[in-house]
Design an enzyme around this catalytic site. Sequence first.
Site, PDB file in Angstrom:
ATOM      1  N   THR A  98       0.823  -1.210   0.000  1.00 18.83           N
ATOM      2  CA  THR A  98       0.000   0.000   0.000  1.00 18.83           C
ATOM      3  C   THR A  98       0.850   1.251   0.000  1.00 18.83           C
ATOM      4  O   THR A  98       0.558   2.225  -0.679  1.00 18.83           O
ATOM      5  CB  THR A  98      -0.922  -0.005   1.219  1.00 18.83           C
ATOM      6  OG1 THR A  98      -1.641  -1.240   1.235  1.00 18.83           O
ATOM      7  CG2 THR A  98      -1.903   1.154   1.159  1.00 18.83           C
TER       8      THR A  98
ATOM      9  N   ASP B 200      -9.191  -5.705   3.111  1.00 26.58           N
ATOM     10  CA  ASP B 200      -8.711  -5.965   1.746  1.00 26.58           C
ATOM     11  C   ASP B 200      -8.409  -7.447   1.554  1.00 26.58           C
ATOM     12  O   ASP B 200      -7.362  -7.819   1.046  1.00 26.58           O
ATOM     13  CB  ASP B 200      -7.468  -5.122   1.446  1.00 26.58           C
ATOM     14  CG  ASP B 200      -7.232  -4.954  -0.062  1.00 26.58           C
ATOM     15  OD1 ASP B 200      -8.146  -5.303  -0.844  1.00 26.58           O
ATOM     16  OD2 ASP B 200      -6.157  -4.483  -0.444  1.00 26.58           O
TER      17      ASP B 200
END
EC number: 2.7.11.1
Length: 1239
Positions: A35, A153
């Site tokens: 990320t 996620d």
Amino acid sequence: MANDSPAKSLVDIDLSSLRDPAGIFELVEVVGNGTYGQVYKGRHVKTGQLAAIKVMDVTEDEEEEIKLEINMLKKYSHHRNIATYYGAFIKKSPPGHDDQLWLVMEFCGAGSITDLVKNTKGNTLKEDWIAYISREILRGLAHLHIHHVIHRDIKGQNVLLTENAEVKLVDFGVSAQLDRTVGRRNTFIGTPYWMAPEVIACDENPDATYDYRSDLWSCGITAIEMAEGAPPLCDMHPMRALFLIPRNPPPRLKSKKWSKKFFSFIEGCLVKNYMQRPSTEQLLKHPFIRDQPNERQVRIQLKDHIDRTRKKRGEKDETEYEYSGSEEEEEEVPEQEGEPSSIVNVPGESTLRRDFLRLQQENKERSEALRRQQLLQEQQLREQEEYKRQLLAERQKRIEQQKEQRRRLEEQQRREREARRQQEREQRRREQEEKRRLEELERRRKEEEERRRAEEEKRRVEREQEYIRRQLEEEQRHLEVLQQQLLQEQAMLLECRWREMEEHRQAERLQRQLQQEQAYLLSLQHDHRRPHPQHSQQPPPPQQERSKPSFHAPEPKAHYEPADRAREVEDRFRKTNHSSPEAQSKQTGRVLEPPVPSRSESFSNGNSESVHPALQRPAEPQVPVRTTSRSPVLSRRDSPLQGSGQQNSQAGQRNSTSIEPRLLWERVEKLVPRPGSGSSSGSSNSGSQPGSHPGSQSGSGERFRVRSSSKSEGSPSQRLENAVKKPEDKKEVFRPLKPADLTALAKELRAVEDVRPPHKVTDYSSSSEESGTTDEEDDDVEQEGADESTSGPEDTRAASSLNLSNGETESVKTMIVHDDVESEPAMTPSKEGTLIVRQTQSASSTLQKHKSSSSFTPFIDPRLLQISPSSGTTVTSVVGFSCDGMRPEAIRQDPTRKGSVVNVNPTNTRPQSDTPEIRKYKKRFNSEILCAALWGVNLLVGTESGLMLLDRSGQGKVYPLINRRRFQQMDVLEGLNVLVTISGKKDKLRVYYLSWLRNKILHNDPEVEKKQGWTTVGDLEGCVHYKVVKYERIKFLVIALKSSVEVYAWAPKPYHKFMAFKSFGELVHKPLLVDLTVEEGQRLKVIYGSCAGFHAVDVDSGSVYDIYLPTHIQCSIKPHAIIILPNTDGMELLVCYEDEGVYVNTYGRITKDVVLQWGEMPTSVAYIRSNQTMGWGEKAIEIRSVETGHLDGVFMHKRAQRLKFLCERNDKVFFASVRSGGSSQVYFMTLGRTSLLSW
């Protein structure tokens, strides 16, 4: 609501105090992206142990997020199903550059679940594998959920496998802790296809919330991904998927092969209302997860599969992994070490972990010693206690302030929500009012449009009725004129017969008088026999002679007068008309009808201005409102006089100097002066010797009418003036043979009018031959053998030299057919050629014929027929070559010399490359060719039974690519490396990869052979037609299904496929043909054709409306083509259906008062790059201008055959013919790069 402020415990993390990784770890290679940073495969310098190292730049903006991630990993990674966090390091950078943070984590060498699915045959895992992996995912989530952490996620790429088949969750970069008091969040984070409906709702509704059960929805989608190879809606654009997930019912497994337990587990995970969704603990007790008796065997199978995959993949295809930290923050909670990993570690891993713990412990001890020493030196125990009390008081005060601040903030947010709701209600009310106003305006506009359309339709019907009435009146006048002429003919015939009867009676009367006179003379002789003196033998006395004047005076001529008069009439008549059948009829006392010549035996009688001025008229421009391919060049195969040529062949065998028909009336639109050496066609009627030029009459290939001659008195010019209509009628009128032929004659007169009406003409005058014999007559020629006779010098001169009215010649563009046998020149006229001439500035004209076995006759340019004479003479549009006086055997040639090329180009005024050509490939395909597409220079051919490649660059070899699959339509998109097709029994839309097809020929890439060579676009079945439309850099794919239209758009990397864009279902008219236009570069509209007409769909609003409905056709129609006219900003169209085409705009308004009219019903219509459209019929190929609809050229067939358009590029057009018996061949037409402009 969660508290979005950072947790206070993170302030204690001092990034600057972390050690430098130099000498401890080294980076090997990049394996993925997290990320907030890149993930490397790293190695411990001393032990060589592998680790996953996430490298992040430490910026002031991201420092808090990095601390959050470190805190999250530190606290919650000590679990067997979560990748273990080993430690953190800081790599110092020069001043002005950000420092780098290295997060060291456990390395999972087997890759992600997504990689496992892709490397498995069929892109699907076994059900017991899915159960094991799902259980491990749920155990990891249960650990996070107990500590109030949402992963947010969960997907196949974030679930990794170790080499021992252990399952690890990674990427905490978007995870967050829940507030312990509320327990719900409302931020919009995740990956679209795996995202839960309640998470998507947070983007649309600020008041929406969710909790940890959103991870369970993602777990269910991941289970479907393992079962089917991809998550649901993966063919859709990501934003489209976000729109559909909250609105569609929960996805389910497509195949029925899975067990009921698996179906039940998916249903439990995918409950749309998250409040009713089972918890993590409940799903762990589900039978699908709980009952796994062969877990050990499953792990062994997974480990073996991972080992096989690694061996195949090798070092070049390393898996990409994604590691990252958390994003959110939360208040301080007591720091827990968490349970240690219960897995069996690889040797060396425990040592590495002990080293990290020892280093951290040493740092901690040193810092604590320093702190104790400073506290002992600076403060006493009493001061410390006082300080602690102050801290506690301040902390309590701060907590109270925060509570008050939070209360005020919540109150303010509540008021803001109320105000926002009020504004939204007001806005919805205004939008509804605006919508109602727009609907009212649209309704009024439609009513006005309907009223205007009805008025236009009414006016059009009235115009058509008025035109039909005028046509009927004109035909009635024609009929009256013909009847009047017929009565005149009959009157002349009766008068002639009456005169013949008078002459006969006069001859009988003279005969009787002669007999009386002979009797009288005999009596005188009898008297003279008596003996008399010498002087008594004198003639009788004068008074006796005067007593019989009527018998004595005409005596020298009395016996010979009828025959002498007949000879005079015959001589005078032979001087004018070169024929004498009527003169022979004088001696018999009856009228004979001369034999009617066939098309190959006669020429029309062209008359010059000096002899017959009544036959001359100015040439009219041929600009029909409704354009057709009918022209005088095209002869009628079904002519009723065709068969009479053999019956009257005896007349053709006579000497040309004595027996020719007396007068021929030719049915053509114009008359041509027929030149000869020293004489013209006019002089052949007036001053030439009888039979001196037997080839001076021109035959047009049209039907003839022969007028019977009744008597020899009167000049030919007087008879012509009585037979031809007034010049202002602008057309010739021909005498019929008998009254019964008046109807056919009126029909023929209408067919040769120069200005055609705008309504549909029903009779098509084209035929397979333009002149000469038919195929059946060719067979007769073969039976008769080679009994040939040559024509006289006049015949050769008439056939080899053409002199136009102004002394100039013409070069004509021809169509050349290259077959298995090349053309050979020959100077003898062919029985199948028709010569087309027009005025140009060349010096002379010769005739050159070629031999060919082609099924096409010469190319015809209709503009050659529109000739305006430069002088007072008229020019014909057709000149045939045959001779009246020639014997039939002289005209019939060798059947192998069937000329299909007429080339009048002696000075080579145009290069051969500009000549339209048709070639065909020798290869015969066993099944019918349905489609084709150019791939480079080669041709991909789709048939009923497979896909083949025709090598056009080499020897024409054919390579089979795919067998036993029907290909209906195809297009090559080389830039995208795909071949788009409609193929298979279910008419699916399949996309083949060109690299895979190329490897099936070359076999030079074993890696490509292992991959699947095609994929389907969505789940579309029953495709009827599609069109690829390129607009700027976007490629749209619009597809017509049985009752709907789908629009897809090409999504580039990483998707690299067509993804759903719009869908229009339940259409009233079933689409058969489809296209897409971009109006003025802004608005997308789908145009489609059905059996009722043509319709449009506005892509933005989804509204469907009609563009054009052919109401004059009662039954259903067949749409052929939708052509978007160039230079109109996508607003104007030419829509072709049946044998017509109309010009309309995208709103259904007629733009041109012109109807494109094909000569026959085409089987295929296509638009070519030269701004022309081509129609393939059974009799001819027509080329027309797209802008005007006018006929630009015609290619005739020698026999009826069915043709299908395949594809075109630049100046080449490919099409296929289907023979009886199923075999099919490929033709291609080379139009010439400049010929289209100069026809």
